[in-house]
Design a protein around this motif. Structure first.
Motif, PDB file in Angstrom:
ATOM      1  N   ARG A   7       4.374  25.515 -13.384  1.00  0.00           N
ATOM      2  CA  ARG A   7       4.309  24.392 -12.453  1.00  0.00           C
ATOM      3  C   ARG A   7       2.871  24.311 -11.953  1.00  0.00           C
ATOM      4  N   VAL A   8       2.291  23.133 -12.031  1.00  0.00           N
ATOM      5  CA  VAL A   8       0.953  22.918 -11.493  1.00  0.00           C
ATOM      6  C   VAL A   8       1.072  21.870 -10.388  1.00  0.00           C
ATOM      7  N   SER A   9       0.412  22.118  -9.280  1.00  0.00           N
ATOM      8  CA  SER A   9       0.474  21.174  -8.167  1.00  0.00           C
ATOM      9  C   SER A   9      -0.879  21.083  -7.497  1.00  0.00           C
ATOM     10  N   GLY A  10      -1.056  20.034  -6.751  1.00  0.00           N
ATOM     11  CA  GLY A  10      -2.314  19.836  -6.052  1.00  0.00           C
ATOM     12  C   GLY A  10      -2.391  18.455  -5.449  1.00  0.00           C
ATOM     13  N   LEU A  11      -3.624  18.015  -5.235  1.00  0.00           N
ATOM     14  CA  LEU A  11      -3.873  16.743  -4.581  1.00  0.00           C
ATOM     15  C   LEU A  11      -4.966  16.004  -5.347  1.00  0.00           C
ATOM     16  N   ASP A  12      -4.686  14.775  -5.719  1.00  0.00           N
ATOM     17  CA  ASP A  12      -5.703  13.931  -6.361  1.00  0.00           C
ATOM     18  C   ASP A  12      -6.296  13.056  -5.265  1.00  0.00           C
ATOM     19  N   PRO A  13      -7.559  13.282  -4.897  1.00  0.00           N
ATOM     20  CA  PRO A  13      -8.161  12.576  -3.767  1.00  0.00           C
ATOM     21  C   PRO A  13      -8.631  11.150  -4.077  1.00  0.00           C
ATOM     22  N   HIS A  14      -8.571  10.733  -5.327  1.00  0.00           N
ATOM     23  CA  HIS A  14      -9.056   9.407  -5.701  1.00  0.00           C
ATOM     24  C   HIS A  14      -8.119   8.320  -5.176  1.00  0.00           C
ATOM     25  N   ASP A  15      -8.697   7.240  -4.644  1.00  0.00           N
ATOM     26  CA  ASP A  15      -7.890   6.132  -4.116  1.00  0.00           C
ATOM     27  C   ASP A  15      -7.025   5.485  -5.183  1.00  0.00           C
ATOM     28  N   SER A  16      -7.490   5.504  -6.419  1.00  0.00           N
ATOM     29  CA  SER A  16      -6.753   4.883  -7.516  1.00  0.00           C
ATOM     30  C   SER A  16      -5.774   5.844  -8.189  1.00  0.00           C
ATOM     31  N   ALA A  17      -5.535   6.992  -7.578  1.00  0.00           N
ATOM     32  CA  ALA A  17      -4.669   8.008  -8.195  1.00  0.00           C
ATOM     33  C   ALA A  17      -3.273   7.453  -8.435  1.00  0.00           C
ATOM     34  N   ALA A  44       1.423   3.293  -1.389  1.00  0.00           N
ATOM     35  CA  ALA A  44       2.443   2.243  -1.482  1.00  0.00           C
ATOM     36  C   ALA A  44       3.860   2.804  -1.593  1.00  0.00           C
ATOM     37  N   SER A  45       3.979   4.073  -1.980  1.00  0.00           N
ATOM     38  CA  SER A  45       5.314   4.654  -2.172  1.00  0.00           C
ATOM     39  C   SER A  45       5.996   4.999  -0.855  1.00  0.00           C
ATOM     40  N   GLY A  46       5.259   4.990   0.240  1.00  0.00           N
ATOM     41  CA  GLY A  46       5.860   5.323   1.532  1.00  0.00           C
ATOM     42  C   GLY A  46       6.337   6.761   1.556  1.00  0.00           C
ATOM     43  N   ALA A  47       5.403   7.686   1.425  1.00  0.00           N
ATOM     44  CA  ALA A  47       5.731   9.111   1.341  1.00  0.00           C
ATOM     45  C   ALA A  47       6.495   9.593   2.572  1.00  0.00           C
ATOM     46  N   PRO A  48       7.492  10.440   2.361  1.00  0.00           N
ATOM     47  CA  PRO A  48       8.241  11.004   3.483  1.00  0.00           C
ATOM     48  C   PRO A  48       7.373  11.983   4.280  1.00  0.00           C
ATOM     49  N   GLY A  50       5.567  15.117   5.637  1.00  0.00           N
ATOM     50  CA  GLY A  50       5.229  16.370   4.981  1.00  0.00           C
ATOM     51  C   GLY A  50       4.674  16.208   3.581  1.00  0.00           C
ATOM     52  N   ILE A  51       4.745  15.017   3.030  1.00  0.00           N
ATOM     53  CA  ILE A  51       4.208  14.734   1.699  1.00  0.00           C
ATOM     54  C   ILE A  51       2.945  13.905   1.877  1.00  0.00           C
ATOM     55  N   ARG A  52       1.857  14.347   1.235  1.00  0.00           N
ATOM     56  CA  ARG A  52       0.577  13.661   1.382  1.00  0.00           C
ATOM     57  C   ARG A  52       0.326  12.687   0.238  1.00  0.00           C
ATOM     58  N   VAL A  53      -0.389  11.619   0.537  1.00  0.00           N
ATOM     59  CA  VAL A  53      -0.809  10.679  -0.497  1.00  0.00           C
ATOM     60  C   VAL A  53      -1.735  11.431  -1.445  1.00  0.00           C
ATOM     61  N   GLY A  54      -1.493  11.303  -2.739  1.00  0.00           N
ATOM     62  CA  GLY A  54      -2.272  11.986  -3.753  1.00  0.00           C
ATOM     63  C   GLY A  54      -1.629  13.276  -4.243  1.00  0.00           C
ATOM     64  N   GLN A  55      -0.558  13.707  -3.600  1.00  0.00           N
ATOM     65  CA  GLN A  55       0.101  14.959  -3.967  1.00  0.00           C
ATOM     66  C   GLN A  55       0.828  14.806  -5.306  1.00  0.00           C
TER      67      GLN A  55
END
Length: 110
Positions: A7-17, A44-48, A50-55
């Motif tokens: 499992r690989v996880s992280g955060l993509d900081p790009h606005d167009s991610a 746009a997904s309306g993250a719940p 505890g979930i960050r945009v780009g995750q």
């Protein structure tokens, strides 16, 4: 480690991610194998809570000639924009879970 899932996880900081790509760099930067891809949580997904945009989190099977230390995640499908600070973990098998076999007596009558 044939047939081992990671499992690989992280955060993509790009606005167009939108999608991330998981690669195994076999010998060098130019020799790579695509082992998985996954969607990124967008604004746009309306993250719940505890979930960050780009995750993102992607589960993939590690190819036989690939080491976990050679895994990279990119923002682009060309494999050039490598994302920093990713986490790679081996997935542990579910303890105690075994699919039940269907016996002839348990099968529905035809």
């Amino acid at each position: 480690m044939k047939g081992t899932f990671y499992r690989v996880s992280g955060l993509d900081p790009h606005d167009s991610a939108n999608i991330v790509f998981v690669w195994c760099r076999v010998h060098d930067q130019d020799n790579r194998i695509l082992v998985g891809s996954g969607h990124v949580v967008t604004a746009a997904s309306g993250a719940p809570p505890g979930i960050r945009v780009g995750q993102f989190c992607v589960v993939f099977m590690l190819p036989p000639d690939c080491a976990a230390s050679s895994i990279v995640v990119t923002h682009d499908k060309d494999g050039k924009v490598i994302l920093p600070d990713i986490s790679i973990m081996q997935c542990s098998p579910s303890v105690g879970y075994r699919p039940a076999a269907i016996s002839a007596s348990a099968a529905p009558a035809a």
